[in-house]
Scaffold this active site. Structure first.
Site, short mmCIF file in Angstrom:
data_model
loop_
_atom_site.label_atom_id
_atom_site.label_comp_id
_atom_site.label_asym_id
_atom_site.label_seq_id
_atom_site.Cartn_x
_atom_site.Cartn_y
_atom_site.Cartn_z
N PRO A 2 2.78 -11.61 -6.78
CA PRO A 2 3.16 -10.40 -7.49
C PRO A 2 3.71 -10.72 -8.88
O PRO A 2 4.44 -11.70 -9.07
CB PRO A 2 4.24 -9.78 -6.60
CG PRO A 2 3.93 -10.29 -5.24
CD PRO A 2 3.42 -11.68 -5.46
N LYS A 33 6.45 -10.99 0.25
CA LYS A 33 5.89 -12.22 -0.33
C LYS A 33 7.03 -13.12 -0.78
O LYS A 33 8.09 -12.64 -1.18
CB LYS A 33 4.96 -11.87 -1.48
CG LYS A 33 3.77 -11.04 -1.01
CD LYS A 33 2.62 -11.10 -1.95
CE LYS A 33 1.45 -10.34 -1.35
NZ LYS A 33 0.19 -10.73 -1.95
N ILE A 65 -1.88 -9.46 -5.13
CA ILE A 65 -3.04 -9.65 -4.26
C ILE A 65 -2.68 -8.98 -2.95
O ILE A 65 -1.88 -9.49 -2.18
CB ILE A 65 -3.35 -11.14 -4.06
CG1 ILE A 65 -3.67 -11.81 -5.39
CG2 ILE A 65 -4.49 -11.32 -3.07
CD1 ILE A 65 -3.75 -13.32 -5.33
N ASN A 98 2.10 1.12 -13.42
CA ASN A 98 0.72 0.97 -12.97
C ASN A 98 0.70 -0.07 -11.85
O ASN A 98 1.30 -1.14 -11.99
CB ASN A 98 -0.18 0.50 -14.11
CG ASN A 98 -0.37 1.56 -15.16
OD1 ASN A 98 -0.58 2.72 -14.85
ND2 ASN A 98 -0.28 1.15 -16.42
#
EC number: 5.3.2.1
Length: 115
Positions: A2, A33, A65, A98
């Protein structure tokens, strides 16, 4: 992997020490994560307006991801807007985020990709 990027017109002097570490830890918890893979980039002192006003604002992106989608994004938005409001004094209605779900083959790291 991230990666959270914050572009803001808030001055550097108003960015509290520890903000990047706090964002890292909160994102690690929210995404599940490891913190060692999370990158945070805060870019202060930008020439920006939101709705025609130069009051504090932020344009952000969260790339990951996986772990990107409807309910997760709402949760991230609540978390990140809350932190930016509390720490940088940016009203949540002056923050855009976003969310980008990255293909592992399109993310390079350590001389290879995550694919």
């Amino acid at each position: 992997m991230p990666m959270f990027v914050v572009n803001t017109n808030v001055p550097r002097a108003s960015v509290p020490d520890g903000l990047l570490s706090e964002l890292t830890q909160q994102l690690a918890q929210a995404t599940g994560k490891p913190a060692q893979y999370i990158a945070v980039h805060v870019v202060p002192d930008q020439l920006m307006t939101f709705g025609g006003s130069s009051e504090p604002c932020a344009l952000c992106s969260l790339h990951s991801i996986g772990k990107i989608g409807g309910a997760q994004n709402r949760s991230y938005s609540k978390l990140l807007c809350g932190l930016l409001t509390e720490r940088l004094r940016i009203s949540p209605d002056r923050i855009y985020i976003n969310f980008c779900d990255m293909n592992a083959a399109n993310v390079g790291w350590n001389g290879s990709t995550f694919a």
